[in-house]
Design an enzyme around this catalytic site. Structure first.
Site, PDB file in Angstrom:
ATOM      1  N   GLU A 131      -3.884  -9.819   3.127  1.00  0.00           N
ATOM      2  CA  GLU A 131      -4.740  -9.693   4.328  1.00  0.00           C
ATOM      3  C   GLU A 131      -5.877 -10.708   4.343  1.00  0.00           C
ATOM      4  O   GLU A 131      -6.265 -11.211   5.390  1.00  0.00           O
ATOM      5  CB  GLU A 131      -5.304  -8.271   4.425  1.00  0.00           C
ATOM      6  CG  GLU A 131      -4.287  -7.202   4.795  1.00  0.00           C
ATOM      7  CD  GLU A 131      -3.463  -6.694   3.614  1.00  0.00           C
ATOM      8  OE1 GLU A 131      -3.584  -7.259   2.498  1.00  0.00           O
ATOM      9  OE2 GLU A 131      -2.684  -5.745   3.805  1.00  0.00           O
ATOM     10  N   GLU A 142       0.832  -1.212   0.000  1.00  0.00           N
ATOM     11  CA  GLU A 142       0.000   0.000   0.000  1.00  0.00           C
ATOM     12  C   GLU A 142       0.865   1.259   0.000  1.00  0.00           C
ATOM     13  O   GLU A 142       0.478   2.293  -0.544  1.00  0.00           O
ATOM     14  CB  GLU A 142      -0.933  -0.028   1.220  1.00  0.00           C
ATOM     15  CG  GLU A 142      -1.987  -1.123   1.058  1.00  0.00           C
ATOM     16  CD  GLU A 142      -2.783  -1.394   2.314  1.00  0.00           C
ATOM     17  OE1 GLU A 142      -2.142  -1.659   3.353  1.00  0.00           O
ATOM     18  OE2 GLU A 142      -4.025  -1.339   2.268  1.00  0.00           O
TER      19      GLU A 142
END
Ligand code: NAI
Length: 696
Positions: A125, A105
């Site tokens: 995730e 990210e």
């Protein structure tokens, strides 16, 4: 400056390097250091561009997952990424090795991304029951489009440098020194007057979006039944299309905060650690040297032998399959080819991969051709005498140091080992059917198995993409011994008042892909029947026994293979259809047994199926057959389809509370007798308010 974040100037460029070994995890000091370094570069008039890179083995492995669920400390990663994105000078991320989770990210907030050939990125995730929480669901679709972003977020898998370039994640793949290449790239940006290019300002191509989301939801409904994280991920990506970036980030954060405290995510995090912990084996030091496996052999090219050979070839290990005669060999190899061809026609395997894998598989009927194998895995009929003969032959022919493994699902590995003069080299490698698909390898350590043989087999499991768990010798090992308790209860419930489809529905609602009866039909009822007949002769017992399954086989119903088992199957269909004839049979047997049928609640069905099996798990732990409760959980997740979101039977028992499990077991014991006696370990933990997790 040397610290967790390094700052250097190279002409007009500031080089900011993450330096927090081993994987530059985004701990609070690293976040603060990054924020400070960017502020410094932004304030310096002489700096015209910034390169962000990572020292050591990778760019950044993301957050430390041990911190998940604990209070978050400022500065938050999202704010740093926003700060980087808002920087008035172009920012280039220079990636080598992994950029995962928050570490992916971060570059999504940079204005340009370059990588070397080792670069790969992922948002893993989902594997922990989570959703990306620092802009991944908002920026990735803006950068590379909805469909690829959904794929990446929902699979959690890595994308390599070339694929990443093709998708538009990487602007350039650098040959040679990455940092120098990134500095050159930044200088070029300055020379060409190219400024910041914030991902937040990119427009998402919404062509066909509705269909993409609908198709993805349908796929997820099939694959991840009952899991909440996949739907939250889809919802977040959808919001990237509809909301501003800041509103999308807020929704993403809300989803993440909900997921991180959910039981499902806790269960998946437990499994993440359990899978790794399974490699710690008492008596086998972490630095135990492993034996080299350049070539493998499999004895028997039946259902399991074929799957095992394919698993080895899929992992790049050349394998020779030995059969009893040429006819059986040709048949087995042809079926192996057909299985690969099926994957190619379904689009899940490239033709070139099929060709490469088939090249690694050869066949023989001569033991001399497998004498040089580093490991031999025997998968012939489940017959002790036959297995002993084969191990004696392997002992006589295989090179010194070869590992001699058996795929037996129930026989005594000590007895098999005793058929050789090298019992230290003998081990169990229990694969699950279909072996080329199922990830579990329940490896069985016999009394004399050498530590380096254990270490080698555990490593091999990993090398071929399986999940290895080491267990000890007992009847059925860990998985099937527990399964037996579960199956018995499922059948007793039929005698007492339930019907197969009712039991199966409770189990699938719980999250298993199939209930015990549909599963029996799939596996073939005749196989279990023969095992039971043999067992009744060799190990007579006074325990309660249900005859329903035997009667069904004696009626010529073998399951899906002849479209009749516990259920009926229409031609070409795998959908179980309840059958009145079976219902009549079950009701009749209740009558024969003098049992007055009663309504059985779904809650009782679930407890009767799960708790006795957990009770056996407790016995297995006390006996040291399983090293730790987490190992049992991993076995049930990867070998038997126990719902991932429930974390495995022992984790599930802890969630239910061992006191409650013990009380139900005590009541069952009083009603049904000794077969359901609570295990001493369960009693002890329940009465002292402890959990299985405390034993880890
Ligand atoms: P299978 O009947 O499909 O295959 C056995 C193969 O061994 C046949 O192709 C046969 O020709 C060959 N064979 C027999 N004697 C041989 C010999 N002397 N030399 C070379 N090959 C010989 O059986 P399956 O289902 O593959 O089972 C094999 C082993 O795997 C058994 O020990 C079984 O308990 C175990 N297992 C089976 C599972 C299953 O779901 N089928 C699951 C896990 C383990």
């Amino acid at each position: 400056m040397v610290g967790v974040v390094e700052y250097e100037t190279h002409g007009a460029i500031a080089l900011i390097a993450l330096n927090n070994p081993p994987v530059n995890a985004m701990a609070v000091a690293l976040r603060q250091g990054t924020a400070d370094a960017f502020s410094k570069a932004e304030a310096d008039q002489n700096i015209k561009a910034i390169v962000l890179t990572g020292r050591g083995r990778c760019f950044c492995g993301g957050a430390d997952i041990r911190e998940f669920g604990k209070p978050r400390k400022e500065p938050f990663l999202t704010d740093i990424i926003n700060q980087i994105e808002a920087c008035g000078k172009p920012v280039v991320a220079a990636i080598h090795g992994a950029a995962a989770g928050g570490g992916c990210e971060l570059p999504l907030g940079c204005h340009y991304r370059v990588g070397d050939a080792s670069a790969k990125f992922a948002l893993p995730e989902i594997k922990l029951g989570l959703q990306p929480g620092a802009g991944g669901t908002q920026r990735l679709p803006r950068l590379i489009g909805i469909a690829p972003a959904l794929n990446i977020i929902l699979s959690g898998e890595y994308v390599n440098a070339d694929e990443g370039k093709a998708l538009g994640f990487f602007d350039e793949i650098i040959e040679g020194d990455l940092v120098q290449g990134a500095l050159d790239y930044a200088n070029k940006l300055i020379a060409e007057g190219k400024g910041p290019r914030p991902t937040r300002d990119m427009n998402i191509d919404d062509t066909g979006a509705e269909k993409i989301f609908a198709d993805t939801r349908a796929k997820i409904a099939r694959r991840s039944r009952g899991l909440i994280a996949p739907e939250r991920c889809i919802e977040a990506v959808e919001s990237a299309l509809k909301l501003s970036l800041d509103e999308g980030l807020a929704l993403e954060r809300k989803n993440f905060d909900e997921l991180v405290v959910s039981d499902q995510s806790k269960a998946q995090r437990h499994l993440f650690f359990a899978e790794r912990q399974a490699h710690k084996i008492p008596g086998v030091a972490a630095d135990t040297p492993v034996r080299e496996i350049n070539k493998a052999a499999v004895i028997g090219c039946g259902t399991m032998g074929r799957g095992i050979a394919m698993s080895l070839a899929n992992g790049g290990v050349p394998v020779t399959v030995l059969e009893v005669n040429k006819e059986a060999l040709d048949k087995g190899l042809a079926m192996t080819r057909d299985t690969y061809a099926g994957s190619v026609s379904r689009g899940s395997l490239a033709q070139s991969d099929m060709d490469a894998r088939l090249k690694l598989i050869s066949g023989t009927t001569d033991y001399a051709d497998i004498a040089d194998a580093g490991i031999v895995i025997e998968a012939v009929f489940e017959d002790m005498e036959l297995k002993k003969q084969i191990f004696a032959k392997l002992d006589a022919t295989c090179k010194p140091g070869a590992i001699l493994a058996t795929n037996t699902s129930s026989l005594d590995v000590n007895e098999i080992a005793a058929a050789t003069k090298r019992p230290g080299d003998v081990i169990g490698t229990h694969f699950f059917s279909p072996a080329n698909v199922m990830k579990l390898m329940e490896n069985v350590r016999a009394e004399k198995t050498a530590p380096d043989v254990i270490a080698t087999v555990m490593k091999l499991s990993k090398d071929i993409g399986k999940v290895g768990v080491m267990v000890g010798v007992c009847d059925g090992f860990v998985g099937n011994r527990m399964l037996y308790a579960y199956r018995c209860q499922a059948e007793f419930l039929l005698e007492e008042g339930a019907l197969p489809h009712q039991v199966d529905k409770v189990i699938t609602d719980f999250g298993f892909p199939m209930g015990p009866f549909a599963m029996g039909d799939l596996a073939g009822l005749d196989v279990g029947y023969l095992v039971r007949q043999h067992r009744r002769k060799t190990k007579p017992s006074n325990d309660r026994y249900s005859f329903i399954g035997d009667r069904i086989v004696e009626m010529g119903r073998h399951g899906q293979k002849n479209r009749k088992g516990w259920y009926l199957y229409d031609e070409g269909s795998r959908k179980p259809v309840p059958d009145r004839e079976i219902e009549k049979l079950i009701v009749g047997i209740s009558g024969e047994l003098g049992i007055v049928r009663r309504d059985i609640t779904d809650e009782e069905i679930l407890q009767r199926c799960m708790y006795p099996m957990i009770n056996v798990g407790a016995e297995i732990l006390s006996e040291g057959i399983a090293i730790r409760p987490g190992d049992i959980d991993v076995i049930w997740i990867y070998g038997y389809g126990f719902p991932v979101g429930k974390g495995g039977p022992m984790f599930y028992a802890d969630q239910a509370g061992l006191k409650a499990v013990y009380e139900v077991m005590s009541a069952l014991h009083a009603e049904h007798g000794d077969m359901l006696q609570p295990a001493p370990l369960l009693k002890e933990l329940a009465s002292s308010g402890k959990s299985f997790a405390g034993l880890q």
